[in-house]
Design a protein around this motif. Structure first.
Motif, short mmCIF file in Angstrom:
data_model
loop_
_atom_site.label_atom_id
_atom_site.label_comp_id
_atom_site.label_asym_id
_atom_site.label_seq_id
_atom_site.Cartn_x
_atom_site.Cartn_y
_atom_site.Cartn_z
N VAL A 157 0.85 -1.19 0.00
CA VAL A 157 0.00 0.00 0.00
C VAL A 157 0.88 1.23 0.00
O VAL A 157 2.02 1.21 0.47
N ILE A 158 0.35 2.32 -0.55
CA ILE A 158 1.06 3.60 -0.57
C ILE A 158 0.15 4.63 0.10
O ILE A 158 -1.06 4.65 -0.18
N ALA A 159 0.73 5.48 0.96
CA ALA A 159 -0.06 6.53 1.59
C ALA A 159 0.62 7.86 1.32
O ALA A 159 1.85 7.94 1.31
N SER A 160 -0.18 8.89 1.09
CA SER A 160 0.42 10.21 0.87
C SER A 160 -0.38 11.24 1.65
O SER A 160 -1.57 11.10 1.87
N VAL A 161 0.34 12.30 2.06
CA VAL A 161 -0.27 13.36 2.84
C VAL A 161 -0.05 14.67 2.11
O VAL A 161 1.08 15.00 1.75
N LYS A 162 -1.13 15.40 1.86
CA LYS A 162 -1.00 16.73 1.26
C LYS A 162 -1.62 17.74 2.21
O LYS A 162 -2.69 17.49 2.78
N ALA A 163 -0.95 18.88 2.38
CA ALA A 163 -1.44 19.89 3.30
C ALA A 163 -1.81 21.14 2.53
O ALA A 163 -1.05 21.61 1.68
N ILE A 178 0.02 5.12 6.86
CA ILE A 178 -0.36 6.49 7.22
C ILE A 178 0.57 7.01 8.31
O ILE A 178 1.01 8.16 8.30
N LYS A 179 0.90 6.13 9.27
CA LYS A 179 1.82 6.56 10.33
C LYS A 179 3.17 6.94 9.74
O LYS A 179 3.78 7.95 10.08
N ALA A 180 3.67 6.10 8.80
CA ALA A 180 4.96 6.40 8.18
C ALA A 180 4.88 7.67 7.34
O ALA A 180 5.80 8.49 7.36
N ALA A 181 3.78 7.85 6.61
CA ALA A 181 3.66 9.05 5.78
C ALA A 181 3.60 10.30 6.65
O ALA A 181 4.18 11.33 6.32
N CYS A 191 -6.37 27.32 9.09
CA CYS A 191 -5.79 26.11 9.65
C CYS A 191 -5.28 25.28 8.50
O CYS A 191 -5.58 25.54 7.34
N TRP A 192 -4.50 24.25 8.82
CA TRP A 192 -4.05 23.33 7.79
C TRP A 192 -5.09 22.24 7.61
O TRP A 192 -5.60 21.68 8.57
N ASP A 193 -5.40 21.95 6.34
CA ASP A 193 -6.22 20.79 6.02
C ASP A 193 -5.29 19.71 5.53
O ASP A 193 -4.55 19.91 4.57
N LEU A 194 -5.32 18.56 6.18
CA LEU A 194 -4.50 17.44 5.72
C LEU A 194 -5.38 16.48 4.93
O LEU A 194 -6.44 16.07 5.41
N TYR A 195 -4.95 16.17 3.73
CA TYR A 195 -5.65 15.16 2.95
C TYR A 195 -4.76 13.93 2.89
O TYR A 195 -3.70 13.95 2.28
N ILE A 196 -5.21 12.87 3.53
CA ILE A 196 -4.43 11.63 3.57
C ILE A 196 -5.07 10.66 2.58
O ILE A 196 -6.26 10.35 2.70
N ASP A 212 -10.35 25.80 16.95
CA ASP A 212 -8.95 25.67 17.32
C ASP A 212 -8.34 24.37 16.83
O ASP A 212 -7.30 23.94 17.30
N LYS A 213 -9.01 23.72 15.88
CA LYS A 213 -8.48 22.45 15.39
C LYS A 213 -8.38 22.49 13.87
O LYS A 213 -9.22 23.10 13.20
N GLY A 214 -7.38 21.82 13.35
CA GLY A 214 -7.27 21.67 11.90
C GLY A 214 -8.19 20.55 11.44
O GLY A 214 -8.91 19.97 12.22
N LYS A 215 -8.14 20.26 10.12
CA LYS A 215 -9.01 19.22 9.59
C LYS A 215 -8.18 18.16 8.90
O LYS A 215 -7.16 18.45 8.27
N VAL A 216 -8.61 16.93 9.02
CA VAL A 216 -7.94 15.81 8.35
C VAL A 216 -9.00 14.99 7.63
O VAL A 216 -10.05 14.71 8.18
N ALA A 217 -8.72 14.62 6.39
CA ALA A 217 -9.64 13.76 5.65
C ALA A 217 -8.85 12.55 5.15
O ALA A 217 -7.73 12.70 4.66
N ILE A 218 -9.42 11.38 5.32
CA ILE A 218 -8.73 10.14 4.91
C ILE A 218 -9.56 9.47 3.83
O ILE A 218 -10.75 9.22 4.02
#
Lengths: 321, 287
Positions: free
Chosen positions: B56-62, B159-162, B135-140, B73-79
């Motif tokens: 599997v390959i995981a990538s994170v874009k901010a 995802i942990k490694a990415a 805020c930063w939006d993380l797209y995983i 006070d929180k950013g957003k993350v979408a997986i």
């Protein structure tokens, strides 16, 4: 060359490359002048009339190779035999296949080829062992012999008109395979030999190297024919198949089966041809190093197997001289 | 998925009962895990993980975005997970959609906690730039390249490694703004903040076959399962999320037992993953 799928650190990469180079150097004298890549010209003397076979084409008056491989010459025929290709069956090959369909008077088997192979009901021994004409009752009882998803070993009888194979399983040594595991390796790693059925006596393991790349490793069965056992048990119990299958494989045999299977997996990752000696070498190497069975799949063991094989072949060539 | 004959099924089940699976592993052993980081240079962070034949390959874009009104006070993350047809012919077209949705939801539950953001494994407050405004939006994104069982664990590890490979650009707020105006920001190209992944949980999936549970099942073993539980556990041994799959029901006492087994296994997995990730990052720095 297709890369070997292993994660190696620097020292392991160097060791593996050294071992592979050593192996290459032992063999390159034989074939290096005959190996060609795509669009290489095949040297022919212009006086002989030659037949251009598979893997060749004519371009600008020259005979040119269209695949990467080794040039073979047989009388007037010149062809290029590719090293890695799909399974190319020949009559008499031992095949291990899986039943995908039970059709009218035949079973269709999947054998890692471009078409399913056919095993006719008439090419299979009947449960009562008598040689007679197959009746409609036999046809209705086909599922009692082989069902869908069963693993079977058989022999190639001939080719049908559309290029698919027809198999036969008339001898005692062919038939359904149970109590073991089926491995898939690239078919070009299994070369045609005298013996494809190996019974490793001291481990109690059956090893069947199918020419189509399906390798069966399982507990040893004496009579693979369903005949005799069903005869004996039918008078006593109903479900003979399930009682036979549900007897557990003893732990020691299971360890040997898993060790042999892992040896085959390691050799197939490295791309070495599968013969009994090489498999037993890898097996013995893991036993002498006291490796746990699952530790055989670690990169370090792959490098050790490659080095051992290089040593073994160089000592063989030295003995020949 | 290729079918299995009755004899092969018995062999697999017998092996699990005797604690010796088809490739020689015990019930609680993972396959060798290979980690490679930085495989996608255009992404902020990426990793490729191979567990046996599962890849599997995981990538994170901010990207910069606006925080939601409920949690300023929180950013957003979408997986999101995508199952590539390369892995299985059945994934072609819309065939892989069911599995993709199931994996995405399970990962969101395991790593992001509830809808209110409580109990998230990933610290969302570190993603905020200007509270309430930016805020930063993380797209995983996860991609399944090759499928041989245990996709959820592999995706969690990837995802942990990415995330540990992720560098978020440093942002300077140049002009303070009042009310609803957006403040001006200056995104630095040079400085990057490494994401803190010491709190990110790993996912351990226990597959129940017969009376025993196995970890890291291959697809053959998964075809024999009655049910499976995926637990996400962080370094402290706390449970961050729980998912159950499979048609058979499980007795609650069995679930408690499975959770404690998963906790025990997760310690080794976290240590193994951390060492592999640091080795992969060291390799990436060298090359």
């Amino acid at each position: 060359m297709r890369e070997i799928q292993l994660s190696l650190n620097q020292t392991q990469k160097i060791r593996l490359q050294k071992a592979l180079q050593k192996l290459e150097s032992l063999h390159s004298k034989v074939n290096s002048d005959a190996s060609v890549t795509v669009a290489d010209t095949i040297p022919i003397s212009l006086e002989d009339s030659i037949l251009k076979g598979h893997g060749t084409a004519e371009r600008n008056g020259e005979v040119v190779a269209t695949v990467c491989g080794v040039v073979e010459r047989v009388n007037m025929l010149v062809y290029v035999r590719s090293l890695r290709s799909r399974f190319k069956p020949e009559i008499g090959d031992i095949i291990v296949g899986r039943v995908v369909e039970v059709a009218q008077k035949r079973w269709k088997l999947e054998i890692n080829f471009n078409q399913d192979a056919v095993l006719m009901l008439s090419s299979m021994n009947l449960p009562d062992g008598i040689q007679r004409r197959r009746t409609a009752v036999d046809e209705l009882n086909m599922r009692n012999v082989f069902e869908e998803n069963d693993v079977i070993c058989a022999e190639v009888r001939n080719f049908q008109n559309d290029g698919s194979l027809q198999l036969q399983a008339r001898s005692q040594k062919y038939g359904k395979l149970e109590k073991g595991q089926l491995l898939t390796v690239p078919p070009y790693l299994v070369k045609r030999q005298k013996q494809h059925f190996h019974h490793l006596v001291q481990y109690g393991v059956d090893l069947i190297l199918g020419c189509n790349g399906f390798i069966w490793v399982g507990e040893h069965c004496d009579a693979r024919d369903t005949v005799a056992e069903e005869q004996l048990n039918n008078t006593e119990e109903q479900n003979t198949k399930s009682t036979r299958v549900s007897e557990n494989v003893p732990l020691e045999t299971r360890r040997n089966i898993c060790r042999v299977a892992n040896a085959v997996r390691v050799l197939s990752t490295l791309g070495f041809s599968l013969t009994l000696e090489v498999i037993l070498e890898a097996f013995n190497l893991s036993s002498t190093l006291n490796l746990g069975i699952d530790e055989m799949l670690v990169s370090e063991f792959h490098v050790l197997v490659a080095e051992k094989e290089a040593e073994r072949r160089s000592s063989l060539t030295k003995k020949k001289r | 998925m290729v079918g299995l004959s009755v004899g092969e099924k018995h062999f697999i089940q017998g092996g699990i009962n005797q604690n010796l699976r088809s490739d020689g592993r015990k019930r609680d052993t993972y396959r060798p895990i290979f980690v490679e980081t930085g495989v996608i240079p255009q992404a902020n962070g990426s990793a490729r993980i191979r567990m046996g034949a599962t890849e599997v390959i995981a990538s994170v874009k901010a990207e910069l975005g606006r925080p939601s009104a409920l949690q300023p006070d929180k950013g957003k993350v979408a997986i999101f997970v995508d199952c590539s047809p390369v892995a299985e012919p059945t994934f072609e077209g819309r065939g892989g959609e069911d599995l993709s949705t199931e994996l995405s939801v399970a990962l969101q539950r395991c790593l992001l906690g509830g809808k209110s953001g409580a109990g998230a494994g990933i610290d969302l407050s570190s993603l905020v730039v200007a509270e309430g405004k930016i805020c930063w939006d993380l797209y995983i994104d996860g991609l399944v390249v090759s499928s041989d069982g245990n996709l959820l664990d592999a995706l969690g590890a990837a995802i942990k490694a990415a995330l540990s490979n992720t560098g978020i650009p440093r942002v300077h707020v140049t002009a303070a703004a009042s009310g609803d105006e957006q403040p001006e920001v200056d995104i630095s190209d040079e400085e990057f903040l490494q994401f803190d992944t010491s709190e990110v949980p790993v996912i351990v999936t226990l597959t129940k076959v017969g009376r025993h549970y196995i970890v890291d099942a291959t697809s053959e073993e998964e075809s024999q399962m009655s049910s499976a539980i995926s637990v996400s556990i962080n370094r402290k041994g706390h449970i961050c999320g729980l998912t159950k799959r499979g048609g058979a029901g499980i007795d609650p006492s069995v679930i408690s037992d499975m959770i404690s087994v998963a906790q025990y296994i997760s310690e080794q997995l976290i240590n193994k993953l951390d060492s592999e990730i640091s080795a992969a990052e060291a390799d990436e720095d060298e090359s």
